[in-house]
Write a protein that holds these residues in place. Structure first.
Motif, PDB file in Angstrom:
ATOM      1  N   GLY A 111       0.805  -1.214   0.000  1.00  0.00           N
ATOM      2  CA  GLY A 111       0.000   0.000   0.000  1.00  0.00           C
ATOM      3  C   GLY A 111       0.837   1.262   0.000  1.00  0.00           C
ATOM      4  N   ILE A 112       1.916   1.253   0.781  1.00  0.00           N
ATOM      5  CA  ILE A 112       2.789   2.438   0.828  1.00  0.00           C
ATOM      6  C   ILE A 112       3.490   2.642  -0.511  1.00  0.00           C
ATOM      7  CG2 ILE A 112       4.834   3.426   1.920  1.00  0.00           C
ATOM      8  CD1 ILE A 112       4.017   1.922   4.476  1.00  0.00           C
ATOM      9  N   ALA A 113       4.035   1.565  -1.079  1.00  0.00           N
ATOM     10  CA  ALA A 113       4.773   1.674  -2.339  1.00  0.00           C
ATOM     11  C   ALA A 113       3.858   2.035  -3.504  1.00  0.00           C
ATOM     12  CB  ALA A 113       5.505   0.368  -2.626  1.00  0.00           C
ATOM     13  N   ALA A 114       2.583   1.620  -3.428  1.00  0.00           N
ATOM     14  CA  ALA A 114       1.647   1.926  -4.517  1.00  0.00           C
ATOM     15  C   ALA A 114       1.447   3.421  -4.676  1.00  0.00           C
ATOM     16  CB  ALA A 114       0.311   1.230  -4.265  1.00  0.00           C
ATOM     17  N   LEU A 115       1.563   4.165  -3.589  1.00  0.00           N
ATOM     18  CA  LEU A 115       1.446   5.625  -3.679  1.00  0.00           C
ATOM     19  C   LEU A 115       2.563   6.198  -4.549  1.00  0.00           C
ATOM     20  CD1 LEU A 115       0.657   6.428   0.074  1.00  0.00           C
ATOM     21  CD2 LEU A 115      -0.970   6.240  -1.815  1.00  0.00           C
ATOM     22  N   PHE A 116       3.777   5.695  -4.335  1.00  0.00           N
ATOM     23  CA  PHE A 116       4.899   6.153  -5.142  1.00  0.00           C
ATOM     24  C   PHE A 116       4.785   5.648  -6.583  1.00  0.00           C
ATOM     25  CE2 PHE A 116       6.433   6.230  -0.782  1.00  0.00           C
ATOM     26  CZ  PHE A 116       7.035   7.468  -0.708  1.00  0.00           C
ATOM     27  N   GLY A 117       4.268   4.416  -6.730  1.00  0.00           N
ATOM     28  CA  GLY A 117       4.091   3.862  -8.073  1.00  0.00           C
ATOM     29  C   GLY A 117       3.138   4.699  -8.902  1.00  0.00           C
ATOM     30  N   LEU A 154       5.002  -0.856  -6.017  1.00  0.00           N
ATOM     31  CA  LEU A 154       5.599   0.149  -6.895  1.00  0.00           C
ATOM     32  C   LEU A 154       5.192  -0.086  -8.348  1.00  0.00           C
ATOM     33  CD1 LEU A 154       7.549   2.579  -6.802  1.00  0.00           C
ATOM     34  CD2 LEU A 154       9.405   0.984  -7.316  1.00  0.00           C
ATOM     35  N   THR A 155       5.254  -1.328  -8.793  1.00  0.00           N
ATOM     36  CA  THR A 155       4.875  -1.636 -10.175  1.00  0.00           C
ATOM     37  C   THR A 155       3.366  -1.699 -10.337  1.00  0.00           C
ATOM     38  OG1 THR A 155       5.080  -4.017  -9.730  1.00  0.00           O
ATOM     39  CG2 THR A 155       7.005  -2.893 -10.612  1.00  0.00           C
ATOM     40  N   GLY A 156       2.685  -2.332  -9.375  1.00  0.00           N
ATOM     41  CA  GLY A 156       1.234  -2.457  -9.479  1.00  0.00           C
ATOM     42  C   GLY A 156       0.525  -1.125  -9.439  1.00  0.00           C
ATOM     43  N   GLY A 157       1.048  -0.181  -8.655  1.00  0.00           N
ATOM     44  CA  GLY A 157       0.423   1.133  -8.599  1.00  0.00           C
ATOM     45  C   GLY A 157       0.421   1.846  -9.930  1.00  0.00           C
ATOM     46  N   MET A 158       1.355   1.475 -10.789  1.00  0.00           N
ATOM     47  CA  MET A 158       1.442   2.132 -12.096  1.00  0.00           C
ATOM     48  C   MET A 158       0.315   1.706 -13.021  1.00  0.00           C
ATOM     49  SD  MET A 158       5.489   2.303 -13.010  1.00  0.00           S
ATOM     50  CE  MET A 158       6.702   2.893 -11.822  1.00  0.00           C
ATOM     51  N   TYR A 159      -0.111   0.452 -12.920  1.00  0.00           N
ATOM     52  CA  TYR A 159      -1.168   0.039 -13.851  1.00  0.00           C
ATOM     53  C   TYR A 159      -2.456  -0.376 -13.165  1.00  0.00           C
ATOM     54  CZ  TYR A 159       0.558  -4.809 -13.114  1.00  0.00           C
ATOM     55  OH  TYR A 159       0.958  -6.014 -12.588  1.00  0.00           O
ATOM     56  N   PHE A 160      -2.417  -0.886 -11.921  1.00  0.00           N
ATOM     57  CA  PHE A 160      -3.663  -1.175 -11.221  1.00  0.00           C
ATOM     58  C   PHE A 160      -4.446   0.106 -10.942  1.00  0.00           C
ATOM     59  CE2 PHE A 160      -1.658  -5.076  -8.933  1.00  0.00           C
ATOM     60  CZ  PHE A 160      -1.655  -5.762 -10.132  1.00  0.00           C
TER      61      PHE A 160
END
Length: 223
Positions: free
Chosen positions: A61-67, A118-124
């Protein structure tokens, strides 16, 4: 010529829509929304504490913000095709990495969760609204975007049952392998269909265009 472009634009927009549905169902729907299937099996099978295993969700969840932030920079610069495809491959490799877990794993779960976020936040989270907004006009965007986003819930309802059944029959590692395969299905669309700007390929967004009516004063001025 205009009719041909309209037809090709509609066809491409529908393919992008299907691709986004697959991306949400086989991406977010399997990695995050189906994680409950693994929470019930993996910690006991590996011999780790539930809290240790669950840390990957927090890091995700934290990394998805940056992603999501980096996606807004990388996709316009390098294109949705390259960025999403690389993200999908990395996420699939992270899923496979779970199959190597053992009782000594502590920080590894957190590291995998961070990379997946990090990667999932870019496309999810970012790519689906971006692509749908580019390929559908405002009057129809809400309808198609809502359906595409809904597919993550459909995947989250369906795939936990599949993963749990497969884990019972073939072992929990096989469920992770299936998850990775489902993720890689997104590549079919990211490599062939996705484009963040229809104008780059000579097309335009699908949907009825707003008609501009002349004012009564302008009509009276017409001969």
């Amino acid at each position: 010529m205009s009719t041909d472009i309209d037809a090709r634009s509609k066809k491409r927009a529908m393919l992008v829509f299907v691709g986004c549905c697959v991306m949400q169902a086989c991406g977010l729907g399997t990695v995050l929304n189906s994680s409950s299937a693994f929470f019930a099996i993996v910690p006991a099978a590996v011999g780790v504490d539930m809290g240790v295993f669950a840390m990957w969700i927090t890091c995700y969840g934290i990394a998805a913000l940056f992603g999501t932030f980096f996606a807004g920079i990388l996709i316009p610069k390098f294109g949705a095709r390259i960025v999403i495809s690389l993200d999908v491959v990395v996420t699939a490799l992270c899923v496979v990495a779970f199959t190597f877990a053992d009782a000594s794993w502590t920080w590894q779960f957190m590291a995998i969760g961070a990379v997946m976020g990090l990667t999932g936040g870019m496309y999810f989270l970012y790519a689906t609204p971006l692509l749908m907004g580019a390929w559908f006009g405002k009057k129809v965007l809400g309808r198609y975007l809502g359906i595409a986003q809904l597919m993550s819930g459909v995947g989250g309802a369906l795939f936990p049952l599949v993963f749990t059944s497969l884990s019972t029959v073939m072992g929990w590692q096989s469920a992770y392998y299936l998850n990775a395969i489902l993720l890689l299905c997104i590549l079919f669309f990211s490599l062939t269909v996705f484009c963040e700007d229809p104008a780059k390929i000579g097309l335009h967004a699908f949907g009825p265009k707003k008609t501009r009516w002349a004012s009564p004063r302008a009509c009276r001025a017409c001969p």
